[in-house]
Design an enzyme around this catalytic site. Structure first.
Site, PDB file in Angstrom:
ATOM      1  N   HIS A 167       0.845  -1.187   0.000  1.00  0.00           N
ATOM      2  CA  HIS A 167       0.000   0.000   0.000  1.00  0.00           C
ATOM      3  C   HIS A 167       0.882   1.239   0.000  1.00  0.00           C
ATOM      4  O   HIS A 167       1.907   1.287   0.685  1.00  0.00           O
ATOM      5  CB  HIS A 167      -0.900   0.020   1.237  1.00  0.00           C
ATOM      6  CG  HIS A 167      -1.971  -1.022   1.198  1.00  0.00           C
ATOM      7  ND1 HIS A 167      -2.609  -1.380   0.036  1.00  0.00           N
ATOM      8  CD2 HIS A 167      -2.527  -1.771   2.168  1.00  0.00           C
ATOM      9  CE1 HIS A 167      -3.520  -2.294   0.305  1.00  0.00           C
ATOM     10  NE2 HIS A 167      -3.476  -2.566   1.594  1.00  0.00           N
ATOM     11  N   LYS A 560     -13.898   4.083   7.912  1.00  0.00           N
ATOM     12  CA  LYS A 560     -14.413   5.087   6.980  1.00  0.00           C
ATOM     13  C   LYS A 560     -15.927   4.980   6.832  1.00  0.00           C
ATOM     14  O   LYS A 560     -16.618   5.937   6.525  1.00  0.00           O
ATOM     15  CB  LYS A 560     -13.726   4.919   5.620  1.00  0.00           C
ATOM     16  CG  LYS A 560     -14.101   5.969   4.584  1.00  0.00           C
ATOM     17  CD  LYS A 560     -13.132   5.970   3.422  1.00  0.00           C
ATOM     18  CE  LYS A 560     -13.198   4.700   2.615  1.00  0.00           C
ATOM     19  NZ  LYS A 560     -14.406   4.619   1.776  1.00  0.00           N
TER      20      LYS A 560
END
Length: 898
Positions: A167, A560
């Site tokens: 990532h 999120k």
């Protein structure tokens, strides 16, 4: 880290007074103070040489103003610092940003060096660490609770399984990292040299040269790395640290557990580390990771480990100069040599000449030759797999034991056995990850009977590659297949169906791992799993593995989705229910934690998080993702890597002790109403922000979200879709990274203040913070996140959005959360209960402020240039470069990205 010595000491009397007051009482260790003083003086010299006195003075002006901004006697200093940042030309601002970024790299290095110093000092002083901090002390505690036999059984089943991912969270270039690593070596040399002597002078001269290299190296990548580049970057960690360090961890633990017996008899410490990798295997949303990339990733890793094993066998083999008369070989070792001599008489003659009457030395050198043959694929000499090599090593070990050379058998040869057991011939257990919707689309095409798309053909080719890797390197080399956004049991069955489409009855052996990411999916997980294990493919595989099952939990998207508080509570509840279901079904469960490095993505100290998990959710096995800057922070330096592995393994062992499980489950039951109140209140507060009309474009305006996408951080795109009209297509990494850059860190704390206020009972919450590990971990992580926020800077970012209502919502929650965290943790400020951490954050803050002010001026210029969608085309290229430089610098200063 001493601000007054970042650059050559100021001569201005007022500057000396202000800086001295700022750093008063920080308690910085003298050795670290000296390191930063020296590195700072060298950096100042480089700045003068490269940019002249004017550059140095500009840096000093901004530095002093940002420090004064924390001084109550100079209330106008913050505005003055902002004015200084605005006064620079773009070219000068670029240079100043680079200077502060270099400073952070040097301070981070000095802090790491101090950590290593402390670890080495403690290594010689047993008993200085807490019971949960080392495997040895955790084992002693466990033994006192469950008895020696049960404690030994649990130790034998211990497993720590970090999985490295690509990532894009490492903002600095590999060239910069390499320069810092060379500086680290020079700092070590300087420590060892006599003060004022020739070697010390030589080390300083070379450090000056290296800092000059750091200053002159472009801090930003010119282009995104390819997936193969990412594979090779991670391989550097194995080559430089992990390959040799992990066996030393085993040895150190065995030494602590068995004292004088260690090294002269069979160890009781198993090879408990397994290292996984998604690098080159994670194709969820990354079109650049193809089947050929996955094959190449496996080939690269295998080449690295086989080269490492070959060198290790040669090195230890050369030391076994034990003559046959005093240390006679066993019949197995004689047979091993004779088989090799018959197959390779020329090489055997050479080895016999070099090792006359030294049969064990010859045997290990034979093994090294066979490993080399395996690496290059050379005929009959090659090993069929690591099991064959292990059998040969154990023959050598047994022979040495029978001949009385036990210290050699359980010393160097045991070291080799541990390496092969840990890494096999594959180094990393390569895992594939793909989105469930991609599978569904591919199956629909295949079952329609029409021509298939290139994407579907690529999906099928992945299974063929997995089968090839398994054939060449064994089942451990590849076979875990992670399904992102698992929302139904059929999502898991689809993987097996696709494998059959690809290879029929020759499909590879697959351990299909569901990944539950959203709030709804976490709640549905137990029912999905109960259905999945009824599928024939799952039943067959579980029967082969002793009823083992792996389940992955996503921290990023759930946070999120519902906010950090509700996500943490939902994750605990999901683990509790999954673990209970597994216990009732007699399934050996491994929970795979998709934790990011940033606090908004489940980051924070892993060992405290482990000890806060529900009963039976760990059971001696801990697996998690490690990514970006976290990989290098935890595993880039040998002493720190050893300490980290020891700490995490200790917590993993201790988590299933009766007292820890009783405390965790008891607290969860006792504070269930508190949890329910916090969950409802935090979600409502979070939704009032993220579901507000126009939130997504406002978020993209008040943070450098769009510009972050321009950084060449990693091969994977920052967004799933093409716009920021909705957060659903935005990846968790830029969501967290953008809030971090704006010095708001919203993803790590928003909603907690409202949640605690809804409970309201301060005495009850103080008690819960003390007694409830989950709440304590959550609040401690939020305290760190809040400590890295800066309300003055945040207000300026929020002002970019022209939405006073949303800005007020953020700032009100920030104030409320800070107030409650301080009330619960005690003292008069954040991190009072963690003084070392508090000092590190506070001393960095003025310097991060300087970079944030430079970033703000660039962001305002880019915003005023027009629509943000034009960024990268008609926007001011110089301002854009300044912004990206400041992003890299802030990431280095905060030591957090995504």
């Amino acid at each position: 880290m001493t601000p007054e010595h970042t650059f050559p000491e100021p001569t201005n009397t007022e500057a000396i007074r202000v800086i001295g007051r700022f750093e008063a009482g920080r308690g910085i260790p003298d050795a670290m103070r000296n390191d930063v003083r020296m590195l700072g003086v060298l950096l100042g010299q480089v700045l003068r040489e490269a940019g002249g006195d004017d550059l140095f003075e500009d840096v000093e002006r901004l530095r002093l103003a940002t420090i004064q901004a924390y001084d109550e006697e100079t209330p106008d200093a913050f505005d003055r610092a902002a004015a200084i940042a605005e006064s620079f030309t773009v070219a000068r601002a670029d240079q100043v940003a680079r200077a502060f970024t270099c400073y952070f790299h040097l301070v981070n290095l000095a802090e790491e060096h101090q950590r290593v110093r402390v670890l080495r000092e403690r290594a010689g002083q047993p008993g200085r660490e807490d019971a949960a901090d080392t495997v040895a002390t955790a084992y002693a505690r466990l033994k006192s609770e469950v008895g020696e036999d049960e404690a030994l059984r649990r130790l034998e089943g211990l497993r720590f399984h970090p999985v490295f991912t690509a990532h894009p969270t490492e903002a600095r270039r590999r060239a910069v990292s390499s320069s810092i690593r060379r500086l680290s070596d020079l700092l070590t040399q300087h420590d060892a040299a006599s003060a004022g002597g020739a070697e010390a002078h030589r080390a300083q001269r070379r450090m000056l040269e290296e800092i000059d290299t750091l200053w002159r190296t472009a801090p930003l990548r010119s282009q995104k790395p390819s997936p193969t580049d990412e594979v090779r970057t991670v391989m550097g960690v194995f080559d430089e640290t992990l390959f040799t360090t992990v066996p030393h961890v085993y040895r150190r633990i065995d030494d602590a557990l068995r004292g004088e017996d260690s090294g002269s008899s069979a160890p009781i410490v198993p090879a408990f580390v397994r290292v996984g990798s998604w690098v080159g295997g994670d194709r969820d949303g990354n079109p650049f990771v193809t089947a050929s990339v996955t094959r190449e990733a496996s080939d690269i890793a295998a080449d690295h480990v086989l080269r490492g094993l070959e060198r290790a066998h040669e090195r230890i083999g050369r030391t076994l100069t034990l003559d046959a008369e005093g240390t006679p070989p066993s019949t197995e070792v004689i047979a091993l040599w004779e088989r090799f001599a018959a197959a390779e008489p020329g090489i055997a003659g050479e080895l016999a000449t070099r090792s006359p009457d030294e049969p064990h030395r010859r045997a290990l050198l034979v093994l090294a030759r066979r490993i080399a043959a395996t690496r290059i694929g050379e005929g009959e000499l090659r090993y069929s797999g690591p099991e064959e090599l292990l059998a040969d090593l154990r023959s050598v070990q047994s022979s040495l034991v029978a001949a009385g050379a036990k210290r050699h058998a359980f010393g160097g040869v045991q070291h080799l056995i541990w390496q092969v057991e840990t890494y096999g011939f594959h180094l990393t257990e390569l895992e594939v990850r793909q989105h469930s919707q991609v599978h569904a689309k591919a199956l629909a095409e295949l079952e329609a009977g029409a021509a298939i798309s290139a994407q579907t053909e690529e999906v099928l080719e992945v299974f063929r590659v997995i089968a090839d890797i398994q054939r060449d390197r064994g089942l451990r080399a590849a076979g875990r297949y992670v399904v992102s956004f698992t929302q139904a049991a059929s999502d898991l069955a689809n993987v097996h169906r696709l494998a059959k489409h690809a290879l029929g009855d020759d499909a590879p052996v697959l351990d299909v791992v569901p990944l539950f990411e959203t709030f709804a999916d976490l709640q549905a997980a137990p029912a999905i799993l109960a259905e999945a294990v009824t599928f024939p493919e799952f039943r067959a595989r579980m029967a082969e593995t002793g009823n083992k099952l792996e389940v992955m939990l996503g921290y990023s998207d759930s946070s999120k989705d519902v906010g950090p508080v509700a996500a943490n509570l939902a994750l605990y509840e999901a683990q509790e229910k999954i673990a209970q279901w597994a216990q009732e079904s007699d399934i050996e469960l491994t929970l795979f934690h998709g934790r990011g490095g940033a606090l908004g993505r489940g980051g924070g100290p892993a060992n405290s998080a482990i000890l806060a998990q529900p009963p039976h959710s760990v059971d001696g096995r801990f697996k998690l993702t490690e990514q970006g800057e976290v990989i290098f922070a935890r595993y880039g330096e040998p002493a720190i890597a050893m300490r980290h592995i020891d700490q995490v393994a200790a917590a993993t062992l201790l988590a299933s002790s009766p007292t820890v499980e009783a405390r965790t489950s008891g607290a969860a039951a006792r504070y269930a109403e508190v949890a329910a109140t916090m969950d409802a209140a935090s979600r409502e507060r979070f939704f009032s922000l993220v579901k507000a009309e126009g939130f997504a474009p406002w978020f993209a305006t008040v943070t450098p979200l769009e510009e972050i996408g321009l950084l060449a951080l990693g091969s994977r795109p920052a967004r799933r879709g093409l716009s920021v009209e909705s957060l659903e297509d935005l990846r968790a990494i830029p969501w967290v990274f953008a809030w971090t850059q704006a010095r708001i860190n919203l993803a790590g704390w928003f909603g907690l203040g409202t949640a605690l206020q809804a409970v309201g009972d301060e005495a009850l919450l103080v008690e819960a913070y003390r007694e409830w590990p989950l709440l304590r971990t959550m609040i401690d992580n939020v305290a760190m996140s809040l400590a890295k926020t800066d309300e003055r800077i945040a207000r300026q970012y929020l002002a970019l959005g022209d939405r006073d209502d949303l800005a007020a919502l953020v700032l009100d929650e920030l104030a409320l959360t800070r107030e409650w965290v301080i009330r619960l943790t005690g003292g008069d400020g954040l991190l009072v209960n963690k003084p070392v951490l508090q000092r590190a954050v506070q001393l960095r803050s003025p310097y991060v402020d300087a970079l944030s002010l430079l970033q703000l001026r660039a962001l305002r210029a880019l915003r005023s240039a027009g629509d943000t969608e034009a960024t990268g085309s008609g926007a001011d290229a110089e301002q854009q470069r300044l912004l990206l430089l400041s992003v890299s610098g802030v990431a280095a200063g905060l030591q957090n990205t995504g």
